[in-house]
Write a protein that holds these residues in place. Structure first.
Motif, PDB file in Angstrom:
ATOM      1  N   VAL A   1      41.580  28.188  26.616  1.00 38.95           N
ATOM      2  CA  VAL A   1      41.605  29.100  25.472  1.00 38.95           C
ATOM      3  C   VAL A   1      42.056  30.475  25.951  1.00 38.95           C
ATOM      4  CG1 VAL A   1      40.216  30.185  23.652  1.00 38.95           C
ATOM      5  CG2 VAL A   1      39.741  27.833  24.341  1.00 38.95           C
TER       6      VAL A   1
ATOM      7  N   VAL B   1      51.448  33.221  10.669  1.00 42.33           N
ATOM      8  CA  VAL B   1      50.354  32.602  11.425  1.00 42.33           C
ATOM      9  C   VAL B   1      48.988  32.769  10.768  1.00 42.33           C
ATOM     10  CG1 VAL B   1      49.160  32.578  13.664  1.00 42.33           C
ATOM     11  CG2 VAL B   1      51.603  33.018  13.576  1.00 42.33           C
ATOM     12  N   CYS B   2      48.720  33.979  10.280  1.00 45.64           N
ATOM     13  CA  CYS B   2      47.430  34.280   9.661  1.00 45.64           C
ATOM     14  C   CYS B   2      47.600  34.712   8.205  1.00 45.64           C
ATOM     15  CB  CYS B   2      46.696  35.362  10.457  1.00 45.64           C
ATOM     16  SG  CYS B   2      46.184  34.784  12.082  1.00 45.64           S
ATOM     17  N   HIS B   3      48.579  34.100   7.549  1.00 46.03           N
ATOM     18  CA  HIS B   3      48.805  34.355   6.124  1.00 46.03           C
ATOM     19  C   HIS B   3      49.001  35.822   5.789  1.00 46.03           C
ATOM     20  CE1 HIS B   3      47.919  30.180   5.856  1.00 46.03           C
ATOM     21  NE2 HIS B   3      46.651  30.315   6.123  1.00 46.03           N
TER      22      HIS B   3
ATOM     23  N   VAL C   1      47.431  38.320   6.840  1.00 48.04           N
ATOM     24  CA  VAL C   1      46.220  39.145   6.916  1.00 48.04           C
ATOM     25  C   VAL C   1      46.101  39.800   8.288  1.00 48.04           C
ATOM     26  CG1 VAL C   1      43.687  39.144   6.779  1.00 48.04           C
ATOM     27  CG2 VAL C   1      45.024  37.700   5.238  1.00 48.04           C
TER      28      VAL C   1
ATOM     29  N   HIS D   1      46.128  40.577  15.211  1.00 53.36           N
ATOM     30  CA  HIS D   1      44.987  39.706  14.894  1.00 53.36           C
ATOM     31  C   HIS D   1      45.520  38.314  14.623  1.00 53.36           C
ATOM     32  CE1 HIS D   1      44.478  43.840  13.300  1.00 53.36           C
ATOM     33  NE2 HIS D   1      43.324  43.797  13.938  1.00 53.36           N
ATOM     34  N   LEU D   2      45.744  37.579  15.712  1.00 52.24           N
ATOM     35  CA  LEU D   2      46.403  36.273  15.599  1.00 52.24           C
ATOM     36  C   LEU D   2      45.480  35.151  16.024  1.00 52.24           C
ATOM     37  CD1 LEU D   2      49.694  37.379  17.412  1.00 52.24           C
ATOM     38  CD2 LEU D   2      49.452  37.013  14.942  1.00 52.24           C
ATOM     39  N   HIS D   3      45.615  34.029  15.344  1.00 48.91           N
ATOM     40  CA  HIS D   3      44.898  32.854  15.819  1.00 48.91           C
ATOM     41  C   HIS D   3      45.637  31.603  15.419  1.00 48.91           C
ATOM     42  CE1 HIS D   3      42.142  29.624  16.394  1.00 48.91           C
ATOM     43  NE2 HIS D   3      41.914  29.464  15.115  1.00 48.91           N
TER      44      HIS D   3
ATOM     45  N   ASN E   1      44.199  27.283  20.180  1.00 46.92           N
ATOM     46  CA  ASN E   1      43.352  27.885  21.215  1.00 46.92           C
ATOM     47  C   ASN E   1      43.741  29.309  21.569  1.00 46.92           C
ATOM     48  OD1 ASN E   1      41.906  25.570  21.323  1.00 46.92           O
ATOM     49  ND2 ASN E   1      42.702  24.846  23.271  1.00 46.92           N
TER      50      ASN E   1
ATOM     51  N   TYR F   1      43.529  33.364  20.407  1.00 50.13           N
ATOM     52  CA  TYR F   1      42.914  34.354  19.542  1.00 50.13           C
ATOM     53  C   TYR F   1      43.320  35.732  20.040  1.00 50.13           C
ATOM     54  CZ  TYR F   1      39.580  30.492  18.676  1.00 50.13           C
ATOM     55  OH  TYR F   1      39.000  29.275  18.382  1.00 50.13           O
ATOM     56  N   SER F   2      43.634  36.650  19.125  1.00 43.67           N
ATOM     57  CA  SER F   2      43.817  38.029  19.567  1.00 43.67           C
ATOM     58  C   SER F   2      43.183  38.963  18.552  1.00 43.67           C
ATOM     59  CB  SER F   2      45.301  38.371  19.763  1.00 43.67           C
ATOM     60  OG  SER F   2      45.989  38.408  18.537  1.00 43.67           O
ATOM     61  N   ASN F   3      42.712  40.098  19.039  1.00 46.96           N
ATOM     62  CA  ASN F   3      42.088  41.078  18.164  1.00 46.96           C
ATOM     63  C   ASN F   3      42.422  42.464  18.662  1.00 46.96           C
ATOM     64  OD1 ASN F   3      40.635  42.031  16.017  1.00 46.96           O
ATOM     65  ND2 ASN F   3      38.632  41.413  16.765  1.00 46.96           N
TER      66      ASN F   3
ATOM     67  N   MET G   1      37.318  41.400  22.956  1.00 52.94           N
ATOM     68  CA  MET G   1      37.416  39.944  23.065  1.00 52.94           C
ATOM     69  C   MET G   1      36.842  39.435  24.385  1.00 52.94           C
ATOM     70  SD  MET G   1      38.445  38.698  20.289  1.00 52.94           S
ATOM     71  CE  MET G   1      39.120  37.043  20.445  1.00 52.94           C
TER      72      MET G   1
ATOM     73  N   VAL H   1      33.574  37.714  23.732  1.00 51.04           N
ATOM     74  CA  VAL H   1      33.884  36.536  22.915  1.00 51.04           C
ATOM     75  C   VAL H   1      34.452  35.439  23.817  1.00 51.04           C
ATOM     76  CG1 VAL H   1      35.268  35.643  21.009  1.00 51.04           C
ATOM     77  CG2 VAL H   1      34.301  37.928  20.845  1.00 51.04           C
TER      78      VAL H   1
ATOM     79  N   VAL I   1      33.236  31.654  24.739  1.00 52.45           N
ATOM     80  CA  VAL I   1      34.120  30.478  24.762  1.00 52.45           C
ATOM     81  C   VAL I   1      33.973  29.765  26.100  1.00 52.45           C
ATOM     82  CG1 VAL I   1      36.520  29.714  24.735  1.00 52.45           C
ATOM     83  CG2 VAL I   1      35.764  31.454  23.116  1.00 52.45           C
TER      84      VAL I   1
END
Lengths: 323, 290
Positions: free
Chosen positions: B57, B89-91, B93, B98-100, B103, B105-107, B113, B116, B120
């Motif tokens: 991940v 990727v995230c509609h 939003v 902020h991608l997911h 496996n 994830y970005s913020n 993270m 987080v 994981v």
């Protein structure tokens, strides 16, 4: 907790001082680490990190219950709650983050300014975050079990310190208790001190104040004052429809909470209720909170400035006689 | 195992993509903000290529397009997301920061993270798949307290957390010497964590070192810290580069793409560049209205 851990093999608990024989600062986890040694993790004093760890576990199929020893320490968790756990299901497609943060709130034990607060208002209105606060009229274990079963996003689960030693209250001949189910499945405890007719006033609150409700209602019943008390379990989002319905039975409302005065749960709920009750109310909604001061350690000072039975009673009487 | 040619291809397409984004900004097509990883492609590709998209991940940060693409993320979906398209990727939003997907994830909260990713890592240890949790931060973010809290827990609980520090010696407009009192490696070392510091612009070496680290981590669940010395060729986001021309020139000399080109034949380079240019051009043509 035992039931939850038995029913959900993916449930974990993280917190400080949670291992047996101590079993947690308020003994909530007593016995748990003995029975489930791999799933109860004692952590260093790192509230931000353990909240983040919880968020990460929750993203990957676990149901982490993170115990924050005093809710005053939630300030240390704030970024992980607001900018991580709450946001993940909202920003990312098809994502769950069922992180449960359990924490004791409230004063009355003389623990002083940074161990007695009810800071939950800091976390109200955060998109994606749900806040629950059981009372003596709810079954906290059952509620937590419900959270574990159905919630897909983070939940703040508030346990008022003074309720740890209380028993769950049931119906008696003088105090009528019924539990209504809100749309989201959480309960609203409705307590009445009368059997017939309309109530004179509706009292709304949550959590710790509930331990004084029965004695308060009995005292007022003796003076023939009819009170209906509405105590929601889920306080954000609050069950406004049910509260409005009960409030319109009395047309006079008092809303209370133990946070320091200023932009509280009660004022927020009042604003939502005014919209629906305009033209129905016979008096302005009365709000009672704790004073806007640091919560003192000295007993007399502490009990004087916190939300208390005397202040609630005075507010009820004031509202009833408002003309 | 990836070859220098594979690694180069991945770096090159990231380079073109990031450059295209900055162009789109100048044309007024792109709204909001982006943080390009120009100059740091060696770090992204070197590390991420050594990870297994099925088992491992990746948690990334605001400067995460390179990590996203290197981990197998779809370029079209990424561009759509950055353009605010609901089919991104995230509609639309999340946007750039902020991608997911699967496996990845970005913020956008620096250092946020890291705990987080440690959660994981704990999940992976419990799942017993040998999977690793990698998280990327910059040198600037290494001043965030939550990273220290997390490293302590990762070391204590022996979690498969790989902390990658892309040290480009600048945090937005603040040079590293105004952000840190001590060399970065001192911190994980003090916590008993295996730490490697190296040149992040030698993509093949980064790939080899990361491979070693990962195989080790799959066997012995232990955290590791990899500090990659690199250089930001572009601004922090857009128009916010306060460095001198001298600094920028020495940065260009360290370009990981130029370095990798030294090991690849002229013909191969022409072919790769053509493929990547086509890929990006087709995308721009399709998604950006004239």
């Amino acid at each position: 907790m035992n039931t939850i851990f038995t029913e959900h093999p993916n449930a974990l608990l993280l917190g400080e001082d949670v291992l047996d024989p101590y079993g947690g600062a308020f003994k909530v986890t007593a016995g748990l680490s003995t029975k489930f040694p791999d799933r109860v993790l004692t952590t260093p004093i790192s509230e931000a990190a353990i909240t983040g760890l919880g968020a990460g576990l929750a993203l990957r199929g676990y149901i982490p219950i993170v115990e924050i020893m005093f809710s005053d320490f939630l300030t240390l968790c704030a970024d992980q709650i607001v900018n991580h756990a709450s946001k993940f299901p909202l920003m990312y497609p098809n994502t769950h983050c069922p992180l449960i943060l359990r924490t004791p709130i409230g004063g009355g034990r003389g623990y002083g300014p940074t161990h007695s607060q009810s800071l939950e208002k800091m976390f109200m209105g955060i998109p994606g975050l749900k806040i629950l606060a059981p009372s003596v009229f709810h079954n906290p274990g059952e509620t937590l079990r419900k959270v574990v079963i159905k919630e897909k996003g983070p939940v703040l689960f508030l346990e008022h310190k003074l309720l740890y030693s209380e028993k769950i209250q049931v119906n008696t001949s003088n105090i009528q208790l019924e539990t209504l189910s809100a749309q989201d499945g959480y309960g609203v405890a409705v307590v009445r001190n009368y059997h017939q007719g309309n109530p004179d006033v509706c009292l709304i609150g949550y959590g710790g104040f509930s331990r004084d409700v029965s004695s308060l209602l009995l005292e007022l019943a003796a003076e023939e004052i009819r009170v209906v008390v509405a105590i929601p379990e889920c306080i954000d989002p609050p069950p406004i429809e049910i509260l409005v319905r009960l409030a319109s039975e009395a047309k006079r409302v008092v809303i209370v909470d133990e946070a320091n005065e200023g932009f509280n749960w009660s004022t927020g709920v009042a604003a939502l209720m005014y919209e629906k009750l305009w033209g129905v109310l016979e008096a302005p909604i009365k709000i009672v909170s704790s004073e806007r001061e640091a919560i003192p350690t000295s007993q007399a000072l502490e009990l004087g400035m916190l939300l208390n039975k005397t202040k609630i009673e005075a507010a009820l009487l004031e509202t009833i006689s408002w003309a | 195992m990836q070859s220098i040619t594979d690694l180069y291809r991945n770096m090159y397409r990231i380079r073109l993509f990031e450059e295209a984004l900055l162009d789109l900004f100048s044309l007024g097509v792109l709204r909001g903000t982006v943080h390009t990883c120009l100059g740091q492609e060696g770090c992204a590709v070197g590390v991420i290529s050594a990870l297994d998209p099925v088992r491992d991940v990746v948690s990334s940060n605001h400067r995460g397009h390179g990590h996203f693409l290197a981990f197998g993320g779809d370029m079209r979906a990424l561009l759509k997301e950055i353009l605010g398209d609901v089919n991104g990727v995230c509609h639309g939003v999340g946007g750039s920061q902020h991608l997911h997907v699967q496996n990845f994830y970005s913020n956008g909260i620096l250092g946020g993270m890291v705990p987080v990713a440690c959660g994981v890592a704990l999940a992976q240890k419990l799942n017993n798949t040998g999977g690793v949790s990698a998280v990327v931060v910059g040198d600037g973010a290494m001043a965030e307290g939550v990273i220290y809290e997390t490293l302590n827990i990762a070391a204590l609980w022996k979690l498969p957390l790989l902390l990658i520090v892309e040290d480009n010696h600048i945090a937005q407009t603040t040079p590293k010497n105004l952000g840190h009192s001590t060399p970065l490696e001192g911190i994980p070392i003090a916590l008993g964590i295996k730490t490697i510091a190296m040149d992040g612009n030698d993509v093949l070496k980064v790939y080899e070192v990361t491979n070693d680290i990962i195989s080790g981590m799959r066997q012995n669940q232990q955290p590791c810290c990899l500090i990659l010395d690199t250089c930001r060729l572009g601004p922090h986001s857009k128009g916010d580069d306060t460095r001198s021309t001298d600094e920028l020139s020495s940065c260009k000399l360290r370009d990981p793409i130029k370095k990798a080109e030294e090991s690849i034949s002229e013909d191969m380079l022409i072919s790769i560049k053509r493929d990547c240019s086509q890929e990006v051009a087709i995308l721009l043509n399709e998604l950006v209205s004239k």
